[in-house]
Design a protein around this motif. Structure first.
Motif, PDB file in Angstrom:
ATOM      1  N   LYS A 111       0.805  -1.228   0.000  1.00 43.35           N
ATOM      2  CA  LYS A 111       0.000   0.000   0.000  1.00 43.35           C
ATOM      3  C   LYS A 111       0.838   1.278   0.000  1.00 43.35           C
ATOM      4  CE  LYS A 111      -1.128   0.576   4.877  1.00 43.35           C
ATOM      5  NZ  LYS A 111      -2.218   0.668   5.835  1.00 43.35           N
ATOM      6  N   ASP A 112       1.935   1.327   0.757  1.00 40.83           N
ATOM      7  CA  ASP A 112       2.769   2.537   0.762  1.00 40.83           C
ATOM      8  C   ASP A 112       3.483   2.721  -0.565  1.00 40.83           C
ATOM      9  OD1 ASP A 112       2.016   3.252   3.308  1.00 40.83           O
ATOM     10  OD2 ASP A 112       3.733   2.276   4.270  1.00 40.83           O
ATOM     11  N   ARG A 113       3.864   1.623  -1.190  1.00 42.68           N
ATOM     12  CA  ARG A 113       4.583   1.712  -2.455  1.00 42.68           C
ATOM     13  C   ARG A 113       3.687   2.155  -3.608  1.00 42.68           C
ATOM     14  NH1 ARG A 113       6.992  -3.733  -2.987  1.00 42.68           N
ATOM     15  NH2 ARG A 113       7.924  -2.826  -4.835  1.00 42.68           N
ATOM     16  N   PHE A 114       2.384   1.897  -3.496  1.00 48.04           N
ATOM     17  CA  PHE A 114       1.450   2.255  -4.564  1.00 48.04           C
ATOM     18  C   PHE A 114       0.610   3.486  -4.234  1.00 48.04           C
ATOM     19  CE2 PHE A 114       2.619  -1.875  -6.039  1.00 48.04           C
ATOM     20  CZ  PHE A 114       2.403  -1.848  -7.406  1.00 48.04           C
ATOM     21  N   LYS A 115       0.890   4.168  -3.103  1.00 45.50           N
ATOM     22  CA  LYS A 115       0.040   5.289  -2.700  1.00 45.50           C
ATOM     23  C   LYS A 115       0.062   6.444  -3.706  1.00 45.50           C
ATOM     24  CE  LYS A 115       3.441   7.343   0.373  1.00 45.50           C
ATOM     25  NZ  LYS A 115       3.871   7.516   1.739  1.00 45.50           N
ATOM     26  N   ASN A 116       1.162   6.643  -4.427  1.00 38.50           N
ATOM     27  CA  ASN A 116       1.241   7.703  -5.439  1.00 38.50           C
ATOM     28  C   ASN A 116       1.144   7.166  -6.866  1.00 38.50           C
ATOM     29  OD1 ASN A 116       1.647   9.783  -3.501  1.00 38.50           O
ATOM     30  ND2 ASN A 116       3.766   9.095  -3.285  1.00 38.50           N
ATOM     31  N   ALA A 117       0.851   5.896  -6.991  1.00 39.34           N
ATOM     32  CA  ALA A 117       0.813   5.263  -8.314  1.00 39.34           C
ATOM     33  C   ALA A 117      -0.363   5.757  -9.137  1.00 39.34           C
ATOM     34  CB  ALA A 117       0.744   3.748  -8.165  1.00 39.34           C
ATOM     35  N   ALA A 118      -0.136   5.835 -10.426  1.00 38.11           N
ATOM     36  CA  ALA A 118      -1.192   6.223 -11.361  1.00 38.11           C
ATOM     37  C   ALA A 118      -1.374   5.099 -12.379  1.00 38.11           C
ATOM     38  CB  ALA A 118      -0.818   7.513 -12.076  1.00 38.11           C
ATOM     39  N   LEU A 119      -2.610   4.732 -12.594  1.00 40.60           N
ATOM     40  CA  LEU A 119      -2.937   3.698 -13.565  1.00 40.60           C
ATOM     41  C   LEU A 119      -2.602   4.198 -14.965  1.00 40.60           C
ATOM     42  CD1 LEU A 119      -4.331   0.912 -14.049  1.00 40.60           C
ATOM     43  CD2 LEU A 119      -6.474   2.179 -14.261  1.00 40.60           C
ATOM     44  N   VAL A 120      -1.948   3.353 -15.746  1.00 43.11           N
ATOM     45  CA  VAL A 120      -1.610   3.674 -17.134  1.00 43.11           C
ATOM     46  C   VAL A 120      -2.518   2.815 -18.014  1.00 43.11           C
ATOM     47  CG1 VAL A 120       0.183   3.641 -18.891  1.00 43.11           C
ATOM     48  CG2 VAL A 120       0.783   4.146 -16.523  1.00 43.11           C
ATOM     49  N   GLY A 121      -3.399   3.445 -18.763  1.00 44.41           N
ATOM     50  CA  GLY A 121      -4.324   2.687 -19.606  1.00 44.41           C
ATOM     51  C   GLY A 121      -5.440   2.059 -18.790  1.00 44.41           C
ATOM     52  N   LYS A 122      -5.974   0.962 -19.298  1.00 42.01           N
ATOM     53  CA  LYS A 122      -7.087   0.262 -18.652  1.00 42.01           C
ATOM     54  C   LYS A 122      -6.621  -1.087 -18.122  1.00 42.01           C
ATOM     55  CE  LYS A 122     -10.538   2.168 -21.791  1.00 42.01           C
ATOM     56  NZ  LYS A 122     -11.602   1.847 -22.736  1.00 42.01           N
ATOM     57  N   THR A 123      -7.362  -1.628 -17.182  1.00 38.29           N
ATOM     58  CA  THR A 123      -7.080  -2.989 -16.745  1.00 38.29           C
ATOM     59  C   THR A 123      -7.514  -3.934 -17.854  1.00 38.29           C
ATOM     60  OG1 THR A 123      -9.214  -3.155 -15.634  1.00 38.29           O
ATOM     61  CG2 THR A 123      -7.345  -2.480 -14.280  1.00 38.29           C
ATOM     62  N   VAL A 124      -6.829  -5.063 -17.942  1.00 40.85           N
ATOM     63  CA  VAL A 124      -7.095  -6.029 -18.997  1.00 40.85           C
ATOM     64  C   VAL A 124      -7.306  -7.393 -18.359  1.00 40.85           C
ATOM     65  CG1 VAL A 124      -6.156  -7.130 -21.068  1.00 40.85           C
ATOM     66  CG2 VAL A 124      -5.607  -4.749 -20.572  1.00 40.85           C
ATOM     67  N   GLY A 125      -8.322  -8.100 -18.797  1.00 37.00           N
ATOM     68  CA  GLY A 125      -8.586  -9.432 -18.286  1.00 37.00           C
ATOM     69  C   GLY A 125      -8.213 -10.497 -19.302  1.00 37.00           C
ATOM     70  N   THR A 126      -7.862 -11.677 -18.800  1.00 36.10           N
ATOM     71  CA  THR A 126      -7.552 -12.806 -19.675  1.00 36.10           C
ATOM     72  C   THR A 126      -7.829 -14.088 -18.915  1.00 36.10           C
ATOM     73  OG1 THR A 126      -5.918 -13.737 -21.192  1.00 36.10           O
ATOM     74  CG2 THR A 126      -5.107 -13.005 -19.051  1.00 36.10           C
ATOM     75  N   SER A 127      -7.740 -15.191 -19.607  1.00 36.58           N
ATOM     76  CA  SER A 127      -7.912 -16.485 -18.958  1.00 36.58           C
ATOM     77  C   SER A 127      -6.980 -17.485 -19.615  1.00 36.58           C
ATOM     78  CB  SER A 127      -9.360 -16.958 -19.098  1.00 36.58           C
ATOM     79  OG  SER A 127      -9.654 -17.228 -20.457  1.00 36.58           O
ATOM     80  N   ILE A 128      -6.737 -18.569 -18.913  1.00 37.81           N
ATOM     81  CA  ILE A 128      -5.969 -19.663 -19.491  1.00 37.81           C
ATOM     82  C   ILE A 128      -6.539 -20.965 -18.961  1.00 37.81           C
ATOM     83  CG2 ILE A 128      -4.158 -19.629 -17.726  1.00 37.81           C
ATOM     84  CD1 ILE A 128      -2.249 -20.337 -20.157  1.00 37.81           C
ATOM     85  N   GLN A 129      -6.688 -21.893 -19.856  1.00 38.92           N
ATOM     86  CA  GLN A 129      -7.176 -23.223 -19.515  1.00 38.92           C
ATOM     87  C   GLN A 129      -5.965 -24.135 -19.448  1.00 38.92           C
ATOM     88  OE1 GLN A 129     -10.511 -24.299 -19.157  1.00 38.92           O
ATOM     89  NE2 GLN A 129      -9.722 -26.287 -18.546  1.00 38.92           N
ATOM     90  N   LEU A 130      -5.617 -24.579 -18.256  1.00 37.87           N
ATOM     91  CA  LEU A 130      -4.498 -25.497 -18.113  1.00 37.87           C
ATOM     92  C   LEU A 130      -4.925 -26.877 -18.582  1.00 37.87           C
ATOM     93  CD1 LEU A 130      -3.081 -24.382 -14.670  1.00 37.87           C
ATOM     94  CD2 LEU A 130      -2.483 -23.584 -16.952  1.00 37.87           C
ATOM     95  N   SER A 131      -3.971 -27.733 -18.817  1.00 41.11           N
ATOM     96  CA  SER A 131      -4.287 -29.053 -19.323  1.00 41.11           C
ATOM     97  C   SER A 131      -3.278 -30.062 -18.822  1.00 41.11           C
ATOM     98  CB  SER A 131      -4.264 -29.054 -20.851  1.00 41.11           C
ATOM     99  OG  SER A 131      -4.536 -30.349 -21.339  1.00 41.11           O
ATOM    100  N   TYR A 132      -3.730 -31.275 -18.724  1.00 46.93           N
ATOM    101  CA  TYR A 132      -2.835 -32.363 -18.385  1.00 46.93           C
ATOM    102  C   TYR A 132      -2.398 -33.081 -19.655  1.00 46.93           C
ATOM    103  CZ  TYR A 132      -5.071 -31.163 -14.055  1.00 46.93           C
ATOM    104  OH  TYR A 132      -5.568 -30.463 -12.996  1.00 46.93           O
ATOM    105  N   LYS A 133      -2.894 -32.613 -20.792  1.00 47.85           N
ATOM    106  CA  LYS A 133      -2.522 -33.159 -22.088  1.00 47.85           C
ATOM    107  C   LYS A 133      -1.527 -32.219 -22.753  1.00 47.85           C
ATOM    108  CE  LYS A 133      -7.090 -35.111 -22.895  1.00 47.85           C
ATOM    109  NZ  LYS A 133      -8.258 -35.084 -23.771  1.00 47.85           N
ATOM    110  N   ARG A 134      -0.654 -32.769 -23.544  1.00 46.52           N
ATOM    111  CA  ARG A 134       0.318 -31.943 -24.265  1.00 46.52           C
ATOM    112  C   ARG A 134      -0.356 -31.339 -25.491  1.00 46.52           C
ATOM    113  NH1 ARG A 134       6.073 -34.410 -25.545  1.00 46.52           N
ATOM    114  NH2 ARG A 134       6.132 -33.678 -27.667  1.00 46.52           N
ATOM    115  N   PRO A 135      -0.336 -30.012 -25.605  1.00 47.47           N
ATOM    116  CA  PRO A 135      -1.011 -29.389 -26.747  1.00 47.47           C
ATOM    117  C   PRO A 135      -0.217 -29.553 -28.036  1.00 47.47           C
ATOM    118  CG  PRO A 135       0.067 -27.730 -25.410  1.00 47.47           C
ATOM    119  CD  PRO A 135       0.237 -29.036 -24.700  1.00 47.47           C
ATOM    120  N   LYS A 136      -0.917 -29.486 -29.149  1.00 47.13           N
ATOM    121  CA  LYS A 136      -0.271 -29.522 -30.454  1.00 47.13           C
ATOM    122  C   LYS A 136       0.510 -28.221 -30.620  1.00 47.13           C
ATOM    123  CE  LYS A 136      -1.440 -30.348 -35.263  1.00 47.13           C
ATOM    124  NZ  LYS A 136      -2.536 -30.637 -36.190  1.00 47.13           N
TER     125      LYS A 136
END
Length: 166
Positions: A111-136
């Motif tokens: 909290k003290d380290r971010f008290k003067n912080a300014a957001l740059v741009g917008k927040t971005v969301g993403t997701s990832i589906q983990l797998s127990y299989k090896r992907p191609k």
């Protein structure tokens, strides 16, 4: 392209567009993954009080289990990413964007380290589906890299590094 009007012809494609990309799903005919799904929200900040020896931080919170990562980028920009297993997010009704800012405002080590912080741009969301299989990873005239083939940094989840310029 997203509008189905633009086409690019190439001898070979190296796809580093992430696990959720249209290219990944259409070209590789993504197999059903049987692992856990995780969701993330990322934000970039300037004016963060950075420690001279710091490059990355990992913070874990319980009930529900939430991971928060901080990384320093060139130019003094700090990326903060918060993630949770998707089932836990639904179970505990977690809004990751709200939780990210709540942690930065109240969590003692940050909290003290971010008290003067300014957001740059917008927040971005993403997701990832983990797998127990090896992907191609490759096929006729294509090669996948980064999160598209679950080749990522084990702590922060990044596939191919993203450069940020302002």
């Amino acid at each position: 392209s997203r509008d189905n009007k633009t086409q690019v012809k190439a001898e070979m494609i190296i796809g580093a567009s992430g696990e959720t990309s249209r290219f990944y799903h259409e070209i590789t005919q993504k197999p059903i993954r049987n692992g856990d799904a995780y969701i993330y929200t990322r934000a970039y900040f300037k004016n963060v009080d950075i420690l001279p020896t710091e490059s990355m931080g990992v913070h874990i919170f319980y009930k529900p289990m939430i991971m928060l990562y901080t990384s320093i980028l060139p130019g003094g920009i700090v990326t903060v990413e918060v993630g949770i297993k998707q089932t836990e997010s639904k179970r505990y009704n977690v809004n990751l964007r709200e939780r990210l800012f709540e942690i930065l405002d109240t969590y003692e080590p940050l909290k003290d380290r971010f008290k003067n912080a300014a957001l740059v741009g917008k927040t971005v969301g993403t997701s990832i589906q983990l797998s127990y299989k090896r992907p191609k990873r490759s096929g006729k005239r294509f090669l996948l890299a980064g999160a598209a083939v679950q080749s990522m940094h084990p702590l922060i989840g990044y596939g191919v590094a993203v450069s940020y310029t302002h």
